[in-house]
Design a protein around this motif. Structure first.
Motif, PDB file in Angstrom:
ATOM      1  N   GLU A   1       0.767  -1.154   0.111  1.00  0.00           N
ATOM      2  CA  GLU A   1       0.003  -0.021   0.082  1.00  0.00           C
ATOM      3  C   GLU A   1       0.687   1.231  -0.143  1.00  0.00           C
ATOM      4  OE1 GLU A   1      -2.292  -0.550   3.632  1.00  0.00           O
ATOM      5  OE2 GLU A   1      -4.225  -1.631   2.545  1.00  0.00           O
ATOM      6  N   HIS A   2       2.182   1.155   0.361  1.00  0.00           N
ATOM      7  CA  HIS A   2       2.897   2.201   0.502  1.00  0.00           C
ATOM      8  C   HIS A   2       3.374   3.035  -0.782  1.00  0.00           C
ATOM      9  CE1 HIS A   2       3.001   1.214   4.582  1.00  0.00           C
ATOM     10  NE2 HIS A   2       3.592  -0.088   4.274  1.00  0.00           N
ATOM     11  N   LEU A   3       3.655   2.312  -1.634  1.00  0.00           N
ATOM     12  CA  LEU A   3       4.154   2.867  -3.022  1.00  0.00           C
ATOM     13  C   LEU A   3       3.233   3.993  -3.631  1.00  0.00           C
ATOM     14  CD1 LEU A   3       6.672   3.041  -4.973  1.00  0.00           C
ATOM     15  CD2 LEU A   3       5.402   1.699  -6.599  1.00  0.00           C
ATOM     16  N   GLY A   4       1.934   3.821  -3.639  1.00  0.00           N
ATOM     17  CA  GLY A   4       1.074   4.920  -4.089  1.00  0.00           C
ATOM     18  C   GLY A   4       1.329   6.108  -3.405  1.00  0.00           C
ATOM     19  N   PHE A   5       1.358   6.124  -2.054  1.00  0.00           N
ATOM     20  CA  PHE A   5       1.861   7.655  -1.166  1.00  0.00           C
ATOM     21  C   PHE A   5       3.072   8.188  -1.659  1.00  0.00           C
ATOM     22  CE2 PHE A   5      -1.358   5.258   1.256  1.00  0.00           C
ATOM     23  CZ  PHE A   5      -2.310   6.430   1.424  1.00  0.00           C
ATOM     24  N   VAL A   6       4.166   7.342  -1.755  1.00  0.00           N
ATOM     25  CA  VAL A   6       5.517   7.767  -2.150  1.00  0.00           C
ATOM     26  C   VAL A   6       5.269   8.411  -3.611  1.00  0.00           C
ATOM     27  CG1 VAL A   6       8.005   6.898  -2.954  1.00  0.00           C
ATOM     28  CG2 VAL A   6       6.693   5.876  -1.013  1.00  0.00           C
ATOM     29  N   LEU A   7       4.600   7.944  -4.548  1.00  0.00           N
ATOM     30  CA  LEU A   7       4.642   8.332  -5.664  1.00  0.00           C
ATOM     31  C   LEU A   7       3.832   9.675  -5.922  1.00  0.00           C
ATOM     32  CD1 LEU A   7       4.263   5.411  -8.184  1.00  0.00           C
ATOM     33  CD2 LEU A   7       6.378   6.555  -7.546  1.00  0.00           C
ATOM     34  N   ALA A   8       2.754   9.634  -4.949  1.00  0.00           N
ATOM     35  CA  ALA A   8       1.897  10.762  -4.954  1.00  0.00           C
ATOM     36  C   ALA A   8       2.765  11.874  -4.631  1.00  0.00           C
ATOM     37  CB  ALA A   8       0.509  10.529  -4.066  1.00  0.00           C
ATOM     38  N   GLU A   9       3.494  11.849  -3.584  1.00  0.00           N
ATOM     39  CA  GLU A   9       4.329  12.859  -3.116  1.00  0.00           C
ATOM     40  C   GLU A   9       5.375  13.269  -4.335  1.00  0.00           C
ATOM     41  OE1 GLU A   9       6.067  11.977   0.581  1.00  0.00           O
ATOM     42  OE2 GLU A   9       6.798  14.118   0.829  1.00  0.00           O
ATOM     43  N   MET A  10       6.173  12.323  -4.543  1.00  0.00           N
ATOM     44  CA  MET A  10       7.233  12.400  -5.446  1.00  0.00           C
ATOM     45  C   MET A  10       6.924  13.209  -6.934  1.00  0.00           C
ATOM     46  SD  MET A  10      10.034   9.594  -6.867  1.00  0.00           S
ATOM     47  CE  MET A  10       9.273   8.920  -8.476  1.00  0.00           C
ATOM     48  N   GLN A  11       5.706  12.644  -7.480  1.00  0.00           N
ATOM     49  CA  GLN A  11       5.359  13.055  -8.893  1.00  0.00           C
ATOM     50  C   GLN A  11       4.370  14.477  -8.725  1.00  0.00           C
ATOM     51  OE1 GLN A  11       3.433   9.377 -10.138  1.00  0.00           O
ATOM     52  NE2 GLN A  11       5.393   8.610 -10.976  1.00  0.00           N
TER      53      GLN A  11
END
Lengths: 249, 97, 341
Positions: free
Chosen positions: A228-238
């Motif tokens: 579940e964590h990658l979605g949040f990482v990408l939301a922030e990064m991108q």
């Protein structure tokens, strides 16, 4: 996607997402010297990710740049190991994650030195030196925390229990790995296990840590199926990049 | 400090910029063991290729002279001009001396 | 600040306090003071173990540690954007830049420690809210352009202040500043490059750049400190050659350098009173809101609370880590001893 490109993306994304996670630490580490240390590891990993992403873009042949690949792919298109997208947690959890990945990357890059793909061999030659230092850094901290106080021991042992099941993926060979191994481009995933296990066991002994039992469930981040964590990482990064389509920075 | 934690000890760091040069004192940092001191020195003092070799020394292990003793220690060398080559008067026609 | 006990524990071994420093206050008057000032006047460097007036030591501890705190707190507003940097190259540059700030903080704490005060004590003062740091870092960075504006303006102002400090009378401070200045010029250039890209980019990007300039212009001018007439410590610091130029001189120089840079970007400096004084070869600028400066300095700025809380959290959450490293070192030493025995 052709296996060669997918394979390069797996390595690239693993470095990229781990660099992104380490970047969250800068300014918040337990001591100033650790701010600098974590930032250095993050910078090395970003450097690797950029070279590998550019190369993956070339292999793909659709004219996508490192930034196109980093900022404009969806979650399911990211092929990083699930382990690196896990939250930083406390410093102990970050160290455990780092150590497990460093030991794996070192095996990988050492074997890639022999790759029939000269670009990969060249990138590995640079990365292997960086990774040796990363492992030295994370292993040093793992031993200090494992051996240090009752509290620190409990914290890293707990982190290890939490993260260990995610290491299974690193050594499970799938179709992409098989083709890559057959072509002499890279090692089969399972071929990295003996060296990794030996390295990890030696440091665990020094750190007085017990390796948990491998869980039967295996993650598949390298096939685009993430926690579940990658979605949040990408939301922030991108977020910023995507808010201004076509802009240059 | 509000807590009772112990401070990390201080280390003095010396860097050799490139082979052929002496190690030079560059500053200090905090670390709990020798290995950490080297790693911290690498991360803090060689981010821009400033060195090829690092020495780290526990600050408390360094013995230093006291400026108050400077007269006693260093003044006596001042009048020993005969130690310097310029003290000797050699005619110009004598070469390679 | 002078510690008569625990000196060995806290100071650099190379540079620990000498006998001279431990003389009675009464003896400090007269000849020592004169000899000290003569050395300073002759541009001789003062080194840690040399005799120095207690007020000189206190001034240096205050100034260098404030400077160190500013670097450490200064990691936060920009660090805020590491995870969101809009390209991988920008992310790389920003991490290296914020990392440098940490490094500069470390060099400066190291210089302060030569004066007989420990880094942990200084950090304790910061976390308890007793020590000051540059008020500029209490302003928020809501957009990417703020990262550019900080590099261009805040680091630009810092360099203006710091270059003369490379010749400061106190050796360890001067040496730290030489290293810092060498590293700092990349900071300003990367900031200006960000502003250049934005101001030549889309309308939204250009607008972002202008808004950031609007936010950072006045606080940057405040960074040079109160005007000379109001400045408490200036005259004495000039005599001691801790300071080489007055606040107003440096501020004027900064404005003179920066206005053409803003023009090049096609951005407008948010000061209706700004004009060129051809006769004096200077840009004249409007009145600084010193009330705002005082308020931010007193802790009422937009982000004072967040900044200190972030530092406290890092410190508190890192305690078990620092303690574990100490405990491990002690265990290692004990194991070594028992093997030797």
């Amino acid at each position: 996607m052709m296996p060669h490109c997918a394979y390069v993306l797996r390595i690239a994304d693993t470095s990229l997402i781990l660099a992104q996670r380490l970047g969250e630490w800068v300014g918040h580490a337990p001591a100033i010297e650790e701010d600098l240390g974590l930032a250095n590891v993050s910078l090395d990993l970003l450097g690797q990710a950029r070279m590998l992403l550019s190369y993956a873009g070339e292999l793909e042949g659709r004219g996508r740049s490192e930034d196109d690949l980093a900022y404009l792919r969806e979650e399911s298109e990211f092929l990083n190991a699930t382990l690196v997208e896990q939250p930083n947690g406390d410093f102990g959890q970050t160290v455990v994650r780092q150590f497990l990945v460093d030991a794996w990357q070192l095996e990988l890059y050492e074997q890639l030195l022999e790759s029939k793909d000269p670009r990969l061999a060249e990138i590995a030659a640079k990365a292997v030196k960086e990774t040796r230092y990363h492992l030295r850094y994370s292993a040093g901290w793992l031993v200090r925390l494992g051996d240090g106080t009752d509290e620190s021991h409990a914290r890293v042992q707990d982190a290890l229990t939490r993260l260990w099941p995610l290491t299974g993926e690193l050594f499970s060979t799938d179709e992409v790995d098989r083709e890559i191994a057959q072509a002499g481009i890279g090692p089969a995933a399972e071929a990295l296990l003996p060296g990794w296990s030996a390295r990890v066991a030696a440091v665990f002994a020094e750190a007085r840590l017990a390796a948990p039992v491998m869980s039967p469930f295996s993650w598949h981040g390298k096939q685009g199926r993430h926690s579940e964590h990658l979605g949040f990482v990408l939301a922030e990064m991108q977020s910023l990049h995507r808010a201004h389509p076509g802009a240059t920075w | 400090m509000t807590d009772n934690s112990q401070d990390w000890p201080l280390y003095e760091i010396f860097i050799r910029a490139r082979s052929g040069l002496d190690h030079k004192h560059v500053g200090s940092l905090h670390a709990t063991d020798a290995r950490m001191a080297i790693e911290h020195a690498r991360d803090l003092y060689t981010r821009r290729q400033e060195g090829v070799s690092i020495w780290a020394v526990r600050s408390s292990d360094i013995v230093a002279s006291d400026p108050a003793d400077a007269d006693t220690l260093f003044e006596p060398a001042r009048d020993k001009v005969y130690r310097h080559p310029t003290f000797y008067d050699i005619p110009d026609e004598v070469k390679t001396l | 600040m002078r510690r008569d006990s625990g000196v060995d524990l806290y100071t650099q071994g190379l540079d620990s306090l000498g006998k001279d420093c431990l003389r009675d206050e009464a003896e400090e008057s007269g000849t020592f003071e004169q000899r000290f000032q003569t050395r300073v006047d002759a541009e001789e460097k003062i080194e840690p173990k040399d005799w120095m007036p207690e007020a000189y030591r206190r001034t240096l501890i205050r100034q260098i540690s404030q400077h160190a705190h500013s670097e450490i707190v200064g990691m936060l507003p920009e660090g805020n954007w590491i995870t969101r940097a809009p390209s991988l190259l920008r992310k790389t540059i920003l991490i290296a830049k914020v990392q440098d700030e940490g490094g500069h903080g470390a060099y400066l704490y190291s210089a302060t420690e030569t004066l007989g005060v420990s880094r942990d004590e200084l950090i304790g003062q910061l976390l308890e809210g007793k020590a000051k740091y540059s008020s500029i870092f209490n302003y928020p960075t809501p957009t990417w352009a703020d990262v550019g504006a900080i590099g261009w303006l805040v680091d630009g102002a810092a360099i203006m202040n710091q270059v003369p400090l490379c010749r400061c009378s106190y050796g360890p401070y001067a040496r730290a500043m030489v290293r810092i200045c060498k590293e700092e010029s990349f900071h300003q250039r990367q900031g200006y490059e960000i502003m250049m890209r934005l101001s030549r980019g889309t309308t939204a990007q250009k607008d972002m750049a202008q808004q950031a300039l609007n936010r950072w212009w006045w606080p940057s001018l405040m960074m040079f400190g109160p005007s000379d007439a109001e400045s408490k410590h200036s005259a004495q610091s000039m005599r001691w050659k801790i300071k080489r130029f007055s606040n107003d001189e440096l501020r004027q120089k900064f404005v003179d350098y920066t206005v053409p840079q803003a023009e090049f970007l096609g951005l407008t400096i948010p000061d209706p009173d700004l004009r060129r004084d051809e006769a004096a070869q200077h840009y004249r600028f409007g009145t600084i809101d010193w009330n705002e400066f005082e308020q931010v300095l007193k802790g009422h700025g937009p982000c004072n609370r967040e900044r200190l809380e972030a530092r406290r959290r890092a410190h508190d959450e890192g305690r078990w880590v620092r303690d574990a490293a100490i405990a491990h070192a002690a265990k290692q030493a004990a194991r070594k001893n028992s093997r030797a025995a």
